[in-house]
Scaffold this motif. Sequence first.
Motif, PDB file in Angstrom:
ATOM      1  N   PHE A   4       0.845  -1.197   0.000  1.00  0.00           N
ATOM      2  CA  PHE A   4       0.000   0.000   0.000  1.00  0.00           C
ATOM      3  C   PHE A   4       0.875   1.240   0.000  1.00  0.00           C
ATOM      4  N   PRO A   5       0.498   2.261  -0.720  1.00  0.00           N
ATOM      5  CA  PRO A   5      -0.582   2.253  -1.698  1.00  0.00           C
ATOM      6  C   PRO A   5      -0.155   1.494  -2.951  1.00  0.00           C
ATOM      7  N   SER A  12      -5.031   5.137  -7.295  1.00  0.00           N
ATOM      8  CA  SER A  12      -4.256   4.727  -6.127  1.00  0.00           C
ATOM      9  C   SER A  12      -5.180   4.166  -5.044  1.00  0.00           C
ATOM     10  N   SER A  14      -5.187   2.633  -0.990  1.00  0.00           N
ATOM     11  CA  SER A  14      -4.410   2.541   0.246  1.00  0.00           C
ATOM     12  C   SER A  14      -4.938   1.442   1.166  1.00  0.00           C
TER      13      SER A  14
END
Length: 163
Positions: A4-5, A12, A14
């Motif tokens: 992550f991310p 994107s 996370s």
Amino acid sequence: PCVFPFIYQGKSYSSCTEVDSLNHSWCATTSNYDKSPQWKYCAIKSLTYLYFWVPRPCVFPFIYQGKSYSSCIEIDSLNLPWCATTANYDKSPQWKYCDTKEYYNRGNSRGRSCVFPFKYKDSVFYSCINKEEKRGRFWCATTRNYDKDKRWSYCADTSKITV
């Protein structure tokens, strides 16, 4: 492990996502899935699902997004074949991943395809059944009359089933 991310389709993330996965959370195991498509499923949040899951056979044909399918598909699933376990996924969204193993040495029909409908104990069946199968696996007759011929095989989900 998850990274992550990570980037997926230019966006994107996370945390784990269910995008394109039919309600199963997943994550990339590289920082950019678009460039290096490696991934894994995320941990299941509740084990209740595991304890109460009852295996169901694929139902063919089934409706998904208004279209009829007669075999497992890889649409919206990260290239993993799946099928509906109801005749119309759009109205009743129940599904499972398809078993892609061939059952050549399982049963007594050396991998022959299911035959529908078939007769078993004086009833007629139009799909795979798990009656009297100790582990709950689905099976089918490979002739029209199991009562007479006693020929059977475990159901391979990728087989095209015609009613």
